[in-house]
Scaffold this motif. Structure first.
Motif, mmCIF file in Angstrom:
data_model
loop_
_atom_site.group_PDB
_atom_site.id
_atom_site.type_symbol
_atom_site.label_atom_id
_atom_site.label_comp_id
_atom_site.label_asym_id
_atom_site.label_seq_id
_atom_site.Cartn_x
_atom_site.Cartn_y
_atom_site.Cartn_z
ATOM 1 N N GLU A 111 6.577 0.279 8.583
ATOM 2 C CA GLU A 111 7.470 0.825 9.671
ATOM 3 C C GLU A 111 6.691 1.905 10.102
ATOM 4 N N ILE A 112 6.769 1.762 11.588
ATOM 5 C CA ILE A 112 6.483 3.272 12.171
ATOM 6 C C ILE A 112 7.577 4.117 12.561
ATOM 7 N N ARG A 113 7.648 5.274 12.276
ATOM 8 C CA ARG A 113 8.604 6.224 12.263
ATOM 9 C C ARG A 113 8.472 7.119 13.649
ATOM 10 N N GLN A 114 9.603 7.695 14.143
ATOM 11 C CA GLN A 114 9.523 8.588 15.276
ATOM 12 C C GLN A 114 8.402 9.664 14.959
ATOM 13 N N GLN A 115 7.896 9.882 15.859
ATOM 14 C CA GLN A 115 6.630 11.115 15.980
ATOM 15 C C GLN A 115 5.767 10.719 14.699
ATOM 16 N N HIS A 116 5.434 9.330 14.439
ATOM 17 C CA HIS A 116 4.482 9.085 13.198
ATOM 18 C C HIS A 116 3.231 9.608 13.502
ATOM 19 N N GLU A 117 2.516 10.211 12.535
ATOM 20 C CA GLU A 117 1.340 11.036 12.543
ATOM 21 C C GLU A 117 0.258 10.052 11.749
ATOM 22 N N LEU A 118 -0.898 10.187 12.071
ATOM 23 C CA LEU A 118 -2.050 9.686 11.065
ATOM 24 C C LEU A 118 -2.325 10.672 10.192
ATOM 25 N N ILE A 119 -2.148 10.493 8.899
ATOM 26 C CA ILE A 119 -2.545 11.534 7.695
ATOM 27 C C ILE A 119 -4.020 11.262 7.248
ATOM 28 N N CYS A 120 -4.582 12.123 7.278
ATOM 29 C CA CYS A 120 -6.181 12.112 6.750
ATOM 30 C C CYS A 120 -6.622 13.239 5.740
ATOM 31 N N ALA A 121 -5.482 13.943 5.462
ATOM 32 C CA ALA A 121 -5.833 15.114 4.227
ATOM 33 C C ALA A 121 -5.292 14.548 2.955
ATOM 34 N N GLY A 122 -5.287 15.568 2.069
ATOM 35 C CA GLY A 122 -5.050 15.132 0.712
ATOM 36 C C GLY A 122 -5.500 13.997 -0.055
ATOM 37 N N PRO A 123 -4.657 13.255 -0.549
ATOM 38 C CA PRO A 123 -5.522 11.901 -1.299
ATOM 39 C C PRO A 123 -6.034 10.970 -0.217
ATOM 40 N N TYR A 124 -5.617 11.148 1.128
ATOM 41 C CA TYR A 124 -5.894 10.329 2.380
ATOM 42 C C TYR A 124 -7.396 10.535 2.757
ATOM 43 N N ALA A 125 -7.693 11.755 2.317
ATOM 44 C CA ALA A 125 -9.126 12.056 2.595
ATOM 45 C C ALA A 125 -10.054 11.312 1.896
ATOM 46 N N LEU A 126 -9.742 10.700 0.660
ATOM 47 C CA LEU A 126 -10.613 9.806 0.044
ATOM 48 C C LEU A 126 -10.489 8.417 0.115
ATOM 49 N N VAL A 127 -9.244 7.798 0.048
ATOM 50 C CA VAL A 127 -8.802 6.614 0.485
ATOM 51 C C VAL A 127 -7.647 6.350 1.323
ATOM 52 N N ARG A 128 -7.717 5.197 2.016
ATOM 53 C CA ARG A 128 -6.688 5.085 3.127
ATOM 54 C C ARG A 128 -5.431 4.739 2.492
ATOM 55 N N HIS A 129 -5.225 4.230 1.376
ATOM 56 C CA HIS A 129 -4.087 3.824 0.561
ATOM 57 C C HIS A 129 -3.742 4.259 -0.724
ATOM 58 N N PRO A 130 -3.789 5.816 -0.901
ATOM 59 C CA PRO A 130 -3.594 6.146 -2.163
ATOM 60 C C PRO A 130 -2.280 5.615 -2.737
ATOM 61 N N MET A 131 -1.104 5.162 -1.985
ATOM 62 C CA MET A 131 0.045 4.577 -2.958
ATOM 63 C C MET A 131 -0.561 3.398 -3.554
ATOM 64 N N TYR A 132 -1.248 2.776 -3.235
ATOM 65 C CA TYR A 132 -1.897 1.528 -3.738
ATOM 66 C C TYR A 132 -2.723 1.762 -4.959
ATOM 67 N N THR A 133 -3.507 3.116 -4.729
ATOM 68 C CA THR A 133 -4.094 3.474 -5.965
ATOM 69 C C THR A 133 -3.206 4.033 -7.256
ATOM 70 N N SER A 134 -2.258 4.518 -6.803
ATOM 71 C CA SER A 134 -1.294 4.592 -7.724
ATOM 72 C C SER A 134 -0.656 3.869 -8.389
ATOM 73 N N PHE A 135 -0.438 2.663 -7.571
ATOM 74 C CA PHE A 135 0.155 1.344 -8.254
ATOM 75 C C PHE A 135 -0.928 0.542 -9.361
ATOM 76 N N LEU A 136 -2.118 0.650 -8.802
ATOM 77 C CA LEU A 136 -3.137 0.224 -9.604
ATOM 78 C C LEU A 136 -3.433 0.753 -10.913
ATOM 79 N N LEU A 137 -3.251 2.241 -10.810
ATOM 80 C CA LEU A 137 -3.489 2.908 -12.229
ATOM 81 C C LEU A 137 -2.085 2.844 -12.913
ATOM 82 N N MET A 138 -1.153 2.738 -12.203
ATOM 83 C CA MET A 138 -0.044 2.196 -13.226
ATOM 84 C C MET A 138 -0.101 1.002 -13.889
#
Length: 197
Positions: A111-138
């Protein structure tokens, strides 16, 4: 099976799932208050989310509660529980940081939310999909924490199904919304494993 190591591993897995729920809940509540301007939900995405839920929660939860399938058990070792614990802690750290970084942009589906922003900081500075990284680690942690071929491997299988069915669609959506900005971001980051993939 080393019963004490198996019990500790199962306990760590249960605590990790509780932590996962505690981390996710407030972000899920807040996200419901931000209007969605574009939904990209598909049948394949529903299959992927169901596979991830089954592999990372339902199958291992059933095993922890019942010991079934007992025939797939193998010997538990304390060293494996230690590795699994470290991996699960790393998964929850990435999971929390990812949610925090996304803030109002977070969504469980495409989904795209109202006033959606492209996040490139924090874990997103290293990988585009850190949520998937967390699932892989799980999923990896589950292999070490649950000494059972079915329950242990279910997390990696569920993660793989979700990843394969969804990540390309997610990146296409981001390219449509953010165009050259997302292309430039893709050029300098990996998908889920920093510096590798």
């Amino acid at each position: 099976m080393n019963l004490s190591a198996a019990v500790v591993g199962e306990g760590v897995w249960v605590l990790g799932i509780v932590a996962w729920c505690i981390i996710r809940y407030p972000f899920e509540r807040r996200a419901k208050r931000v209007p969605v301007v574009s939904k990209r939900r598909t049948g394949s995405e529903a299959v992927g989310l169901a596979a991830a839920l089954a592999g990372l929660a339902i199958v291992p939860g059933f095993y922890v509660a019942t010991g079934i399938p007992e025939a797939a058990d193998y010997t538990a070792h304390l060293w494996a529980v230690v590795i699994g614990t470290i991996l699960f802690c790393a998964a929850m750290w990435v999971f929390r940081r990812t949610h925090k970084q996304l803030g109002r942009n977070w969504s469980i589906t495409l989904e795209i939310r109202q006033q959606h922003e492209l996040i490139c900081a924090g874990p997103y500075a290293l990988v585009r999909h850190p949520m998937y990284t967390s699932f892989l680690l799980m999923g990896l942690s589950q292999v070490f924490l649950l000494p059972n071929w079915v329950a242990g491997m279910a997390g990696l299988i569920g993660f793989t199904v979700l990843f394969v069915l969804r990540v390309d669609k997610e990146e296409r959506m981001m390219l449509e919304v953010f165009g050259p900005q997302y292309q430039a971001y893709m050029a300098k980051t990996k998908r889920i494993i920093p510096y590798l993939y």
